[in-house]
Design a protein around this motif. Structure first.
Motif, short mmCIF file in Angstrom:
data_model
loop_
_atom_site.label_atom_id
_atom_site.label_comp_id
_atom_site.label_asym_id
_atom_site.label_seq_id
_atom_site.Cartn_x
_atom_site.Cartn_y
_atom_site.Cartn_z
N LEU A 1 0.84 -1.19 0.00
CA LEU A 1 0.00 0.00 0.00
C LEU A 1 0.87 1.25 0.00
O LEU A 1 1.84 1.35 0.77
CB LEU A 1 -0.92 0.01 1.22
N LEU A 2 0.53 2.19 -0.87
CA LEU A 2 1.23 3.47 -0.94
C LEU A 2 0.30 4.55 -0.40
O LEU A 2 -0.69 4.91 -1.04
CB LEU A 2 1.63 3.78 -2.38
N LEU A 3 0.63 5.06 0.78
CA LEU A 3 -0.16 6.13 1.38
C LEU A 3 0.51 7.45 1.04
O LEU A 3 1.44 7.89 1.72
CB LEU A 3 -0.26 5.93 2.90
N ASN A 4 0.05 8.09 -0.01
CA ASN A 4 0.62 9.35 -0.47
C ASN A 4 -0.11 10.51 0.21
O ASN A 4 -1.33 10.57 0.18
CB ASN A 4 0.55 9.47 -1.99
N VAL B 1 4.04 1.89 2.48
CA VAL B 1 4.99 2.96 2.15
C VAL B 1 4.23 4.28 2.26
O VAL B 1 3.30 4.51 1.50
CB VAL B 1 5.57 2.79 0.74
N GLU B 2 4.61 5.09 3.23
CA GLU B 2 3.98 6.41 3.37
C GLU B 2 4.94 7.45 2.80
O GLU B 2 6.11 7.49 3.17
CB GLU B 2 3.68 6.72 4.83
N PHE B 3 4.43 8.27 1.89
CA PHE B 3 5.28 9.25 1.22
C PHE B 3 4.61 10.60 1.17
O PHE B 3 3.49 10.74 0.66
CB PHE B 3 5.61 8.78 -0.21
N ASP B 4 5.29 11.60 1.72
CA ASP B 4 4.81 12.98 1.72
C ASP B 4 5.36 13.67 0.48
O ASP B 4 6.57 13.86 0.35
CB ASP B 4 5.30 13.68 2.98
N ILE B 5 4.48 14.05 -0.44
CA ILE B 5 4.95 14.62 -1.71
C ILE B 5 5.55 16.00 -1.53
O ILE B 5 6.25 16.49 -2.42
CB ILE B 5 3.82 14.67 -2.76
N ASP B 6 5.28 16.66 -0.38
CA ASP B 6 5.87 17.97 -0.12
C ASP B 6 7.28 17.85 0.43
O ASP B 6 8.13 18.71 0.15
CB ASP B 6 5.02 18.75 0.89
#
Length: 229
Positions: free
Chosen positions: A107-110, A172-177
């Motif tokens: 899971l990709l938590l964007n 995978v948690e990814f902060d686009i900022d």
């Protein structure tokens, strides 16, 4: 005669479970340029007809089928949602069923700044999307829409983090900022992604258009025919 070499094991599917307007198109490009099949919004049927993927997923769940039945042959699933004047279905809330039916799914938590996300969503489609959600949910103002989204955001992130606490290798948690492309690529090392393929795609903040062009785009966004069911 030597037997043919064994086929490499299929990589686990990766499903974006962050909200719309959180860098979806950038993630799609990253996986597509690495040669992966990407499912986004609609899927083509056996006779060439196009069908909303989120609606298909909802139909699968209602019929007792696996959530990705009929659309299993993809590596990355992104920005899949279904919204009409009267109905909606957002598969990101059904991550539990995804893992139930496909236990190796990643899971990709964007994510991004929540208030920036709300402002971006309010502008989406020149405001038509927010107006449609307001009618769909029987809300009386854009402030009420924003507050609903704020609650949805907080609840969803809390649910995902709590449920995945015992499966850290599959989230995978990814902060686009704040996150870097190199960091993201490293988290998906087996997928052959390239940092140079990451980009801020679809961003409209600060874009200047001729007033007539802007008026035409805004008018078409609000008046073009849409499904009602």
């Amino acid at each position: 005669m030597n037997p043919p070499p064994a086929s490499p094991a299929r990589l686990p599917r990766v499903v974006q479970i962050g909200f719309h307007k959180c860098g979806s198109r950038s993630f799609e490009q990253l996986f597509e340029r690495a040669g992966h099949r990407v499912l986004k919004h609609k899927v083509r049927g056996p006779f060439g007809q196009r069908r909303n993927a989120a609606r298909l997923m909802r139909d699968n769940l209602r019929a007792g089928r696996k959530i990705f039945a009929g659309i299993e042959d993809y590596t990355f699933y992104a920005d899949i949602n279904y919204h009409t004047e009267t109905d909606s279905f957002e598969p990101i809330f059904h991550f539990r069923e995804m893992l139930r039916d496909y236990p190796d799914t990643i899971l990709l938590l964007n994510v991004r700044d929540r208030e920036d996300w709300i402002r971006s969503r309010l502008r989406h489609g020149h405001g038509e999307f927010a107006q449609r959600v307001m009618r769909q949910k029987g809300l009386t103002s854009l402030d009420a829409v924003a507050e609903q989204w704020r609650q949805d955001w907080d609840r969803h992130l809390a649910d995902v983090r709590a449920f995945m606490a015992e499966r850290p290798g599959q989230l995978v948690e990814f902060d686009i900022d704040r996150g870097s492309a190199q960091e993201l690529v490293a988290r998906f090392a087996a997928y052959g992604l390239k940092a140079e393929d990451w980009g801020d795609i679809g961003r409209t903040r600060g874009v200047k258009r001729h007033p007539l062009v802007a008026w035409l785009k805004r008018t078409w966004a609000h008046l073009r025919p849409r499904r009602t069911t």
